[in-house]
Design a protein around this motif. Structure first.
Motif, short mmCIF file in Angstrom:
data_model
loop_
_atom_site.label_atom_id
_atom_site.label_comp_id
_atom_site.label_asym_id
_atom_site.label_seq_id
_atom_site.Cartn_x
_atom_site.Cartn_y
_atom_site.Cartn_z
N GLN A 1 4.99 19.67 36.52
CA GLN A 1 6.11 18.92 35.93
C GLN A 1 6.54 17.80 36.88
OE1 GLN A 1 9.34 22.27 36.53
NE2 GLN A 1 10.39 20.28 36.39
N SER A 2 7.39 16.92 36.35
CA SER A 2 7.93 15.83 37.17
C SER A 2 9.22 16.32 37.85
CB SER A 2 8.21 14.61 36.30
OG SER A 2 9.15 14.96 35.31
N ASN A 3 9.70 15.55 38.82
CA ASN A 3 10.97 15.90 39.46
C ASN A 3 12.13 15.42 38.58
OD1 ASN A 3 11.29 13.17 39.91
ND2 ASN A 3 10.86 13.25 42.09
N SER A 4 13.37 15.60 39.09
CA SER A 4 14.52 15.29 38.22
C SER A 4 14.69 13.79 38.01
CB SER A 4 15.80 15.88 38.81
OG SER A 4 15.96 15.39 40.12
N TYR B 1 5.99 12.50 39.19
CA TYR B 1 5.10 13.59 39.62
C TYR B 1 4.78 13.39 41.10
CZ TYR B 1 4.55 15.09 34.84
OH TYR B 1 4.81 15.59 33.59
N THR C 1 12.42 27.11 38.09
CA THR C 1 12.08 25.70 38.34
C THR C 1 13.34 24.86 38.17
OG1 THR C 1 10.50 23.94 37.85
CG2 THR C 1 11.26 25.24 35.94
N PRO D 1 13.31 20.02 33.29
CA PRO D 1 12.61 18.74 33.19
C PRO D 1 13.48 17.67 32.53
CG PRO D 1 11.61 20.37 31.71
CD PRO D 1 12.74 21.06 32.42
N ALA E 1 11.49 15.14 27.72
CA ALA E 1 11.39 16.14 28.79
C ALA E 1 10.45 17.27 28.39
CB ALA E 1 12.78 16.70 29.06
N LEU F 1 7.55 20.57 30.14
CA LEU F 1 6.79 21.25 31.20
C LEU F 1 5.35 21.32 30.73
CD1 LEU F 1 9.04 24.39 31.83
CD2 LEU F 1 8.76 22.45 33.37
N HIS G 1 2.35 21.67 26.21
CA HIS G 1 3.65 21.46 26.88
C HIS G 1 4.69 22.33 26.17
CE1 HIS G 1 1.82 17.65 27.88
NE2 HIS G 1 2.72 16.82 27.44
#
Ligand code: BEZ
Ligand code: FE
Length: 303
Positions: free
Chosen positions: A150-153, A157, A185, A188, A214, A216, A231
């Motif tokens: 997943q990407s950060n807030s 990535y 986690t 997202p 958003a 995952l 996803h």
């Protein structure tokens, strides 16, 4: 008015395909030649436009390296990746629906234990994700492997950031004897696909936004079953109806429920407020459809 040469040319190019060419390759090239020629005739492509297209494809290739795959991105934003996915993974027997792999999958994420935090050290809204991995008959699949990323807030990535100290916001996790999994986690967020390359320019020219809702990422595998690439999307996201890569399917939209309960949070090793989501993945038996392949950006630049 089209002259005869314009149509004869297509047949002439196809006729040059050697009889000894691999039959599948022959079929693919015949279709490609026909469709590209039809396209040129249909839009009456000018020489300037064709040269612009060549410059664009050149720039797309030049933007690629072992971490950045501009061609996958191009295929994604034109809906080609989802079309390839659709013709190869027609949902059946209640199996979980698939969606795009995307350009940010990386091999070799670290393995974590059930209940661990895959986002340790990253700021964001604490989130608990749990569920089961099942066969289409509803049998729990023990020891199934989930690859998560997943990407950060802020929507990036790890491979897009300098110096993250290795693989981040990625993990592998195995289901327990009852086919259950669970991990902590961060929630997202929606994010833009990379727009600093030729694909970003083209999106802009087309008057399109670059946002993904958003989500995952999951790749779920178990012996004897087809690997599932999919996803989970966050219900309520404003981009669910207009995902730039056309990847949303209703069955993959999940309620990430917000809880203020300190007691509930403590049970999961979190602090309130936190979010939780639950989802059961259903894998179809191997051999029913073509296997999904897990390809990273780096695989495309290896010879
Ligand atoms: C992703 O979800 O990571 C992604 C998918 C397609 C294009 C860009 C990003
Ligand atoms: Fe993503």
């Amino acid at each position: 008015m089209q002259n005869e040469l314009e149509t004869r040319l297509t047949e002439a190019v196809i006729a040059r395909l050697g009889d000894d060419a691999d039959p599948r390759f022959r079929r693919i090239m015949q279709g490609l030649i026909r469709h590209v020629h039809d396209f040129v005739r249909e839009v009456e492509l000018t020489e300037t436009e064709w040269f612009e297209a060549i410059k664009f494809l050149t720039a797309t290739g030049q933007k690629c390296d072992d971490k950045r795959q501009e061609f996958i991105l191009l295929s994604d934003v034109l809906g080609v990746s989802m079309l390839v996915d659709a013709v190869n993974h027609r949902a059946s027997g209640g199996s979980t629906e698939t969606t795009v792999l995307g350009p940010f999958f990386v091999h070799g994420a670290r393995e974590i234990a059930n209940g661990d935090d895959m986002a340790a050290g990253w700021k964001g809204e604490p989130t608990l994700v749990s569920g089961r991995v099942l066969s289409v008959e509803g049998r729990p699949l023990a020891g199934a492997l989930l690859d998560l990323w997943q990407s950060n807030s802020e929507g990036s990535y790890d491979v897009q950031l300098a110096d993250t100290g290795g693989k981040q916001l990625r993990a592998k996790l195995r289901t327990d004897a009852e086919g259950r999994f669970g991990f902590r986690t961060i929630l997202p967020t929606s994010y833009p696909v990379p727009t600093d390359g030729p694909v970003g320019l083209v999106l802009n020219h087309m008057g399109r936004h670059p946002m993904r809702p958003a989500h995952l990422h999951f790749m779920v595998s178990a012996p004897g079953h087809e690997t599932l690439v999919t996803h989970l999307f966050v219900k309520g996201d404003p981009y669910l109806e207009s995902d730039v890569v056309f990847g949303v399917k209703d069955s993959l939209i999940v309620d990430f429920r917000r809880s203020e309960s300190q007691a509930e949070a403590q049970k999961a090793g979190l602090k309130a407020p936190f979010y939780s989501a639950s989802y059961d993945f259903v894998l179809r038996p191997a051999g029913e459809a073509k296997q999904h392949s897990a390809r990273s950006a780096g695989d495309a630049v290896k010879s």
